[in-house]
Structures are given as structure tokens and as C-alpha cells.
Design an enzyme around this catalytic site. Structure first.
Site, short mmCIF file in Angstrom:
data_model
loop_
_atom_site.label_atom_id
_atom_site.label_comp_id
_atom_site.label_asym_id
_atom_site.label_seq_id
_atom_site.Cartn_x
_atom_site.Cartn_y
_atom_site.Cartn_z
N GLU A 71 -10.96 46.32 -28.19
CA GLU A 71 -10.87 44.93 -27.72
C GLU A 71 -9.64 44.79 -26.83
O GLU A 71 -8.53 45.14 -27.24
CB GLU A 71 -10.77 43.92 -28.88
N GLU A 94 -3.14 44.50 -26.61
CA GLU A 94 -2.55 43.19 -26.32
C GLU A 94 -1.27 43.39 -25.52
O GLU A 94 -0.50 44.28 -25.80
CB GLU A 94 -2.28 42.43 -27.64
N ASP A 117 -0.37 46.47 -20.93
CA ASP A 117 -1.18 45.74 -19.95
C ASP A 117 -2.41 46.59 -19.66
O ASP A 117 -2.28 47.77 -19.31
CB ASP A 117 -0.35 45.53 -18.68
N ASP A 172 -8.11 35.70 -19.93
CA ASP A 172 -7.43 34.76 -19.03
C ASP A 172 -8.25 34.60 -17.75
O ASP A 172 -8.67 35.60 -17.14
CB ASP A 172 -6.03 35.28 -18.69
N LYS A 215 -7.09 31.31 -9.45
CA LYS A 215 -6.90 31.43 -7.99
C LYS A 215 -7.64 32.66 -7.46
O LYS A 215 -7.56 33.74 -8.04
CB LYS A 215 -5.41 31.56 -7.67
N THR A 234 -13.80 34.45 -32.63
CA THR A 234 -12.40 34.72 -32.31
C THR A 234 -11.61 33.42 -32.55
O THR A 234 -12.18 32.35 -32.77
CB THR A 234 -12.23 35.15 -30.83
N GLU A 235 -10.27 33.54 -32.44
CA GLU A 235 -9.46 32.33 -32.61
C GLU A 235 -9.79 31.28 -31.55
O GLU A 235 -9.97 30.10 -31.85
CB GLU A 235 -7.97 32.69 -32.52
N TYR A 236 -9.88 31.72 -30.30
CA TYR A 236 -10.18 30.78 -29.23
C TYR A 236 -11.59 30.23 -29.35
O TYR A 236 -11.85 29.07 -29.03
CB TYR A 236 -9.99 31.46 -27.86
N GLU A 237 -12.51 31.05 -29.82
CA GLU A 237 -13.90 30.60 -29.99
C GLU A 237 -13.96 29.47 -31.02
O GLU A 237 -14.65 28.47 -30.82
CB GLU A 237 -14.75 31.79 -30.44
N1 SAM Z 1 -9.15 37.30 -27.58
C1 SAM Z 1 -8.40 36.27 -28.28
C2 SAM Z 1 -9.31 35.16 -28.71
O1 SAM Z 1 -10.45 35.10 -28.22
O2 SAM Z 1 -8.90 34.35 -29.57
C3 SAM Z 1 -7.23 35.77 -27.42
C4 SAM Z 1 -7.62 35.08 -26.13
S1 SAM Z 1 -6.21 34.68 -25.14
C5 SAM Z 1 -6.78 33.44 -24.07
C6 SAM Z 1 -6.14 36.08 -24.02
C7 SAM Z 1 -5.28 37.21 -24.55
O3 SAM Z 1 -5.39 38.31 -23.69
C8 SAM Z 1 -3.79 36.87 -24.62
O4 SAM Z 1 -3.27 37.22 -25.88
C9 SAM Z 1 -3.17 37.69 -23.49
O5 SAM Z 1 -1.85 38.06 -23.77
C10 SAM Z 1 -4.11 38.88 -23.46
N2 SAM Z 1 -4.16 39.53 -22.16
C11 SAM Z 1 -4.39 38.93 -20.96
N3 SAM Z 1 -4.37 39.83 -19.97
C12 SAM Z 1 -4.13 41.03 -20.54
C13 SAM Z 1 -3.99 42.34 -20.04
N4 SAM Z 1 -4.07 42.58 -18.72
N5 SAM Z 1 -3.74 43.35 -20.89
C14 SAM Z 1 -3.64 43.09 -22.23
N6 SAM Z 1 -3.77 41.87 -22.77
C15 SAM Z 1 -4.01 40.85 -21.95
#
Ligand code: SAM
Length: 214
Positions: A43, A68, A95, A117, A121, A192-195
Site C-alpha cells: 500500500e 508512507e 517517497d 493526494d 494543479k 481506510t481512515e479517509y474512507e
Molecule cells: N491511505 C490513507 C487513507 O485512505 O486513510 C491515507 C490517505 S492520505 C490523504 C494520503 C497519504 O499518502 C498521506 O499519509 C501522505 O503522506 C501519503 N503520501 C502522499 N504522497 C506520497 C508519496 N509520494 N509517497 C509516500 N506516501 C505518500
């Protein structure tokens, strides 16, 4: 998701056995780390790790790796795993742009992207985790019939992702714009948490499943 800087989170991560610290050195050797040859599911952007932790508990026959970017969020996943102690769950703080440095060809069976995310843009489109640039990275380590499963409540990001899947020559296996009302796709759905947050606000959840080879 970026929490306020949590004091000591880098130190907690540095000392944690649940985190793979020099992940590049595991490239092509993840099975050795887990001590078995079970399939590997990843994930990307797991946030606090609710989804992947639940999956790891439900499927001991799969090895899970959660990626993450931010320490402040990853520490929450580590806290959960400190209680659960699932042997089939590891984390990487990185990243995802550099993901091809940590997985070898044919090493991963499935990728989960949840509420990634949106980078709204246009000039940031290549940063979206479902962009063709990222799909090209995933192709380098997914098995031939490996899958990508993506959930979001962001309509624009979802439509963009469908276009990118097609442009990249991937095959769309399933698609819904209202997951929680789709009996087939919703079966066995792990939230998920956001879901949980967005569906409780009434937002429909979109989901696609794509396969790397059409
Ligand atoms: N997946 C979780 C959920 O659905 O509850 C968290 C969603 S949150 C909006 C997006 C997560 O992706 C954040 O914790 C962010 O730090 C991570 N993230 C965004 N871009 C990333 C990247 N390029 N590499 C690793 N993590 C990333």
C-alpha cells in the site's frame, strides 16, 4: 494527511523493527526478510495504517508492505503494529517516487492506493500516484497479471486515473463510482481512515481495479 510534527517520531521510526530502514538493500530479497515466499502486496500512502493492518490480520498468507512519506503519520502505524505484532506486515518510510529502487521485477503481486493526494494543479499531474509516470514505475516490479486497486472520493482524480490506466495500456478489470452500493465490489471491503471519514459525510467512494497486462 500531514499531522503536526510529532516530537520524537523520527527517533521512534529509527528504532522500530517494524520499519525496513535500508529498503533498497531488500530489492529482490523481500521473501528472505519475511522468511517465506508468500505474495507481496504493497500500500502506497498508507497514512496511519488502518487498512493495511486489518488486511494483514485477515490474510496471514500474504506479506504486506506499507509505504508512507511522513514520519508523523507512520508512527501511528508503528504504534498499532506494536500491539498487533503481525509477522506479515512491514513499513517503509519513503517517497514513492523512488519505489523502483526497492522492488525488483516480478516481486509484487498487488498495489493498493487509497485516497491518494489529488495534486489538483495540472502542472503537478505527474505527482499523482495514478499518473502514467507512476504506472510506468509500477510496471517495473508488478508480476505480469499484478493488480492496482485504487479508492478515492475525489471525482476529478478518479476520472484522471481512468484515463491514465487506458493511456498506459493497462486493462480495467472493475470500476464503480459508488463502492458502498456495489454489492460485488463492496464484498470484503476494508475501510481506510479517509474512507470512513468521507463516506460518513455522504461522499460516494469510487474504486477501480486495473491489471498491468491487458
Ligand atoms: N491511505 C490513507 C487513507 O485512505 O486513510 C491515507 C490517505 S492520505 C490523504 C494520503 C497519504 O499518502 C498521506 O499519509 C501522505 O503522506 C501519503 N503520501 C502522499 N504522497 C506520497 C508519496 N509520494 N509517497 C509516500 N506516501 C505518500
Amino acid at each position: 494527511m500531514r499531522l503536526r510534527n510529532i516530537k520524537g517520531s523520527r527517533e521512534t521510526i529509527g528504532a522500530s523493527d517494524f520499519v525496513v530502514h535500508e529498503a533498497e538493500q531488500q530489492k529482490g530479497r523481500w521473501s528472505e526478510l519475511f522468511g517465506n515466499d508468500h505474495p507481496i502486496h504493497v500500500e502506497i500512502g498508507m497514512g496511519k495504517g488502518k487498512f493495511i493492518s486489518e488486511l494483514a490480520g485477515l490474510h496471514p498468507e500474504i506479506n504486506y508492505i506499507g509505504i508512507e512519506k511522513y514520519s508523523s503519520v507512520l508512527v501511528r502505524a508503528i504504534e498499532k503494529q506494536s500491539e498487533l505484532l503481525y509477522p506479515n506486515l512491514k513499513f517503509i518510510r519513503m517517497d514513492a517516487e523512488y519505489i523502483t529502487g526497492v522492488f525488483a521485477p516480478d516481486e509484487v503481486e498487488r498495489i493498493y492506493l487509497n485516497f491518494s493526494d489529488p495534486w489538483p494543479k495540472d502542472r503537478h499531474a505527474r505527482r499523482r500516484l495514478t499518473s502514467r509516470e507512476f504506472l510506468a514505475r509500477y510496471e517495473q516490479f508488478l508480476i505480469p497479471d499484478g493488480r492496482l486497486e485504487f479508492k478515492t472520493d475525489n471525482r476529478d482524480l478518479f476520472e484522471f486515473s481512468l484515463e491514465e490506466v487506458e493511456a498506459a495500456g493497462w486493462k480495467l478489470l472493475a470500476c464503480t463510482r459508488d463502492l458502498h452500493r456495489d454489492p460485488e465490489l463492496c464484498r470484503d471491503n476494508v475501510m481506510t481512515e479517509y474512507e470512513e471519514r468521507f463516506s460518513s459525510m455522504g461522499n460516494p467512494i469510487h474504486k477501480l481495479i486495473a491489471c498491468r497486462i491487458g
